[in-house]
Enzyme design. Sequence first.
Site, PDB file in Angstrom:
ATOM      1  N   SER A 188       0.818  -1.220   0.000  1.00  0.00           N
ATOM      2  CA  SER A 188       0.000   0.000   0.000  1.00  0.00           C
ATOM      3  C   SER A 188       0.853   1.272   0.000  1.00  0.00           C
ATOM      4  CB  SER A 188      -0.902   0.005   1.232  1.00  0.00           C
ATOM      5  OG  SER A 188      -1.557   1.253   1.319  1.00  0.00           O
ATOM      6  N   SER A 238      -9.487  -1.312   3.324  1.00  0.00           N
ATOM      7  CA  SER A 238      -9.463  -1.768   1.934  1.00  0.00           C
ATOM      8  C   SER A 238      -9.887  -3.226   1.943  1.00  0.00           C
ATOM      9  CB  SER A 238      -8.075  -1.531   1.320  1.00  0.00           C
ATOM     10  OG  SER A 238      -8.167  -1.722  -0.077  1.00  0.00           O
ATOM     11  N   LYS A 250     -14.254  -3.648   3.403  1.00  0.00           N
ATOM     12  CA  LYS A 250     -15.072  -2.448   3.163  1.00  0.00           C
ATOM     13  C   LYS A 250     -16.564  -2.655   3.432  1.00  0.00           C
ATOM     14  CE  LYS A 250     -12.200  -0.115  -0.289  1.00  0.00           C
ATOM     15  NZ  LYS A 250     -12.176   0.414  -1.654  1.00  0.00           N
ATOM     16  N   ASP A 308     -14.000   6.898  -2.140  1.00  0.00           N
ATOM     17  CA  ASP A 308     -13.519   6.461  -3.469  1.00  0.00           C
ATOM     18  C   ASP A 308     -14.166   7.277  -4.594  1.00  0.00           C
ATOM     19  OD1 ASP A 308     -11.669   4.544  -2.710  1.00  0.00           O
ATOM     20  OD2 ASP A 308     -13.108   2.898  -2.743  1.00  0.00           O
ATOM     21  N   GLY A 335     -18.529  -1.642 -15.305  1.00  0.00           N
ATOM     22  CA  GLY A 335     -18.254  -2.297 -14.030  1.00  0.00           C
ATOM     23  C   GLY A 335     -19.117  -1.734 -12.912  1.00  0.00           C
ATOM     24  N   ALA A 336     -19.856  -2.623 -12.244  1.00  0.00           N
ATOM     25  CA  ALA A 336     -20.699  -2.211 -11.116  1.00  0.00           C
ATOM     26  C   ALA A 336     -20.259  -2.932  -9.849  1.00  0.00           C
ATOM     27  CB  ALA A 336     -22.163  -2.503 -11.424  1.00  0.00           C
ATOM     28  N   GLY A 337     -18.956  -3.141  -9.693  1.00  0.00           N
ATOM     29  CA  GLY A 337     -18.410  -3.718  -8.465  1.00  0.00           C
ATOM     30  C   GLY A 337     -18.229  -2.604  -7.437  1.00  0.00           C
ATOM     31  N   VAL A 387      -9.892   3.129 -13.474  1.00  0.00           N
ATOM     32  CA  VAL A 387      -9.606   3.099 -12.031  1.00  0.00           C
ATOM     33  C   VAL A 387      -8.271   2.414 -11.760  1.00  0.00           C
ATOM     34  CG1 VAL A 387     -12.004   3.179 -11.242  1.00  0.00           C
ATOM     35  CG2 VAL A 387     -10.938   0.970 -11.696  1.00  0.00           C
ATOM     36  N   TYR A 400      -4.306   1.737 -11.818  1.00  0.00           N
ATOM     37  CA  TYR A 400      -3.089   2.552 -11.924  1.00  0.00           C
ATOM     38  C   TYR A 400      -1.831   1.706 -12.069  1.00  0.00           C
ATOM     39  CZ  TYR A 400      -3.453   1.830  -6.869  1.00  0.00           C
ATOM     40  OH  TYR A 400      -3.599   1.267  -5.622  1.00  0.00           O
TER      41      TYR A 400
HETATM   42  P1  NAD Z   1     -14.955  -5.808  -7.534  1.00  0.00           P
HETATM   43  O1  NAD Z   1     -14.538  -7.217  -7.462  1.00  0.00           O
HETATM   44  O2  NAD Z   1     -15.915  -5.265  -6.544  1.00  0.00           O
HETATM   45  O3  NAD Z   1     -15.591  -5.548  -8.990  1.00  0.00           O
HETATM   46  C1  NAD Z   1     -14.961  -5.999 -10.149  1.00  0.00           C
HETATM   47  C2  NAD Z   1     -15.729  -5.541 -11.378  1.00  0.00           C
HETATM   48  O4  NAD Z   1     -14.999  -5.945 -12.540  1.00  0.00           O
HETATM   49  C3  NAD Z   1     -17.129  -6.164 -11.494  1.00  0.00           C
HETATM   50  O5  NAD Z   1     -17.977  -5.222 -12.118  1.00  0.00           O
HETATM   51  C4  NAD Z   1     -16.881  -7.376 -12.425  1.00  0.00           C
HETATM   52  O6  NAD Z   1     -18.038  -7.757 -13.120  1.00  0.00           O
HETATM   53  C5  NAD Z   1     -15.852  -6.762 -13.375  1.00  0.00           C
HETATM   54  N1  NAD Z   1     -15.006  -7.767 -14.026  1.00  0.00           N
HETATM   55  C6  NAD Z   1     -14.065  -8.546 -13.457  1.00  0.00           C
HETATM   56  N2  NAD Z   1     -13.505  -9.365 -14.382  1.00  0.00           N
HETATM   57  C7  NAD Z   1     -14.116  -9.085 -15.558  1.00  0.00           C
HETATM   58  C8  NAD Z   1     -13.981  -9.579 -16.869  1.00  0.00           C
HETATM   59  N3  NAD Z   1     -13.093 -10.540 -17.161  1.00  0.00           N
HETATM   60  N4  NAD Z   1     -14.758  -9.043 -17.834  1.00  0.00           N
HETATM   61  C9  NAD Z   1     -15.652  -8.062 -17.551  1.00  0.00           C
HETATM   62  N5  NAD Z   1     -15.832  -7.540 -16.319  1.00  0.00           N
HETATM   63  C10 NAD Z   1     -15.067  -8.060 -15.338  1.00  0.00           C
HETATM   64  O7  NAD Z   1     -13.601  -4.963  -7.538  1.00  0.00           O
HETATM   65  P2  NAD Z   1     -13.403  -3.393  -7.252  1.00  0.00           P
HETATM   66  O8  NAD Z   1     -13.071  -3.205  -5.839  1.00  0.00           O
HETATM   67  O9  NAD Z   1     -14.547  -2.644  -7.845  1.00  0.00           O
HETATM   68  O10 NAD Z   1     -12.075  -3.117  -8.078  1.00  0.00           O
HETATM   69  C11 NAD Z   1     -12.094  -2.991  -9.489  1.00  0.00           C
HETATM   70  C12 NAD Z   1     -10.800  -2.310  -9.933  1.00  0.00           C
HETATM   71  O11 NAD Z   1     -10.760  -0.992  -9.369  1.00  0.00           O
HETATM   72  C13 NAD Z   1      -9.532  -3.025  -9.468  1.00  0.00           C
HETATM   73  O12 NAD Z   1      -8.626  -3.013 -10.548  1.00  0.00           O
HETATM   74  C14 NAD Z   1      -9.038  -2.143  -8.348  1.00  0.00           C
HETATM   75  O13 NAD Z   1      -7.640  -2.196  -8.207  1.00  0.00           O
HETATM   76  C15 NAD Z   1      -9.478  -0.779  -8.814  1.00  0.00           C
HETATM   77  N6  NAD Z   1      -9.632   0.230  -7.732  1.00  0.00           N
HETATM   78  C16 NAD Z   1      -8.934   1.385  -7.840  1.00  0.00           C
HETATM   79  C17 NAD Z   1      -9.065   2.364  -6.873  1.00  0.00           C
HETATM   80  C18 NAD Z   1      -8.289   3.654  -6.996  1.00  0.00           C
HETATM   81  O14 NAD Z   1      -8.185   4.383  -6.010  1.00  0.00           O
HETATM   82  N7  NAD Z   1      -7.770   3.979  -8.159  1.00  0.00           N
HETATM   83  C19 NAD Z   1      -9.932   2.160  -5.789  1.00  0.00           C
HETATM   84  C20 NAD Z   1     -10.654   0.963  -5.711  1.00  0.00           C
HETATM   85  C21 NAD Z   1     -10.484  -0.007  -6.698  1.00  0.00           C
END
Ligand code: NAD
Length: 287
Positions: A22, A69, A73, A109, A133-135, A234, A236
Amino acid sequence: MENKITGHTRLAALFATPIRHSVSPMIHNTAFQTLGIDAVYLAFEVGNGGLRAAVESIRNLEMMGANLSMPNKIQAVDYMDELSEAARLIGAINTITNENGKLTGHNTDGIGFMRSLEDIEVTPLGKKMTILGAGGAGTAITVQAALDGVEEIAIFNRKEQFFPKLQEKIARIAKSTGCKIKLHDLADTEQLALDVAESEVLLNATGVGMKPLENQAPIQNFSIIRPNMAVCDVIYTPRETKFLKEARLRGAKTNNGLGMLLYQGAAAFEKWTGQEMPIDKIKPIIE
Ligand code: NAD
């Protein structure tokens, strides 16, 4: 680091696992030192099993607060006395503030992402965004964009088993914020082209583009990207994903996830200290 730790020094912390990679300790400790704030920020390897006790220690040790993290969360929401509006709608928190033992959960975030758009001089307020993406990250950004006043958001997620649940969540967010939000299947490329054509910002909020999918992109048809539109990621690591590279080659204004990372930290820092994070000092050390 010059040792100025005293009996008065206060603690802020990050609870997550894995955690040793981190950059948050570097960000916050540089900010504390630059502003002469008597506090330190440490990273603790905490997973779901130890989270309740870790959160309780924020009260017991009179800590300033904490960041969370993966994988904490969502679980941490249950241990809060209060939630910010965004945190309640997202259902996940990354920041805890401590006011005399009252713990409030926030999610910075989305605040971080929205502020990062200023770096590329883009304002989607009153306009439309398309989010892939709706994660966790996608939901946090959707909620903050809706609360800030983005008029319309088209979200595309792969049709996985949680799709109906996602649909319910998106409908709840739309109702609470008054923003027009629709969820589509990521495989619906015709709908994607229609939405991107109307959008000020196209964002990748999936993990596609980082390890182990670093040679892939969340879309295949890059001709839907217009010159001068904003295309963001998102991710980096790497600094430029395949998605961002293709967008840059088509003349889009691009932005990786470093700004989101920096400004989500700045928003947490400001909640803990009441002071603005010295961004100019910190940007160069994380780039
Ligand atoms: P998560 O597991 O909650 O969500 C993942 C998302 O990606 C979902 O929508 C899933 O359907 C999609 N996905 C995964 N594999 C896929 C594929 N092969 N094809 C299509 N869609 C796919 O994860 P998260 O916490 O939302 O993290 C997602 C990304 O965001 C990660 O790369 C994480 O490092 C990054 N992130 C960056 C920051 C930042 O400050 N820049 C903060 C949080 C997360």
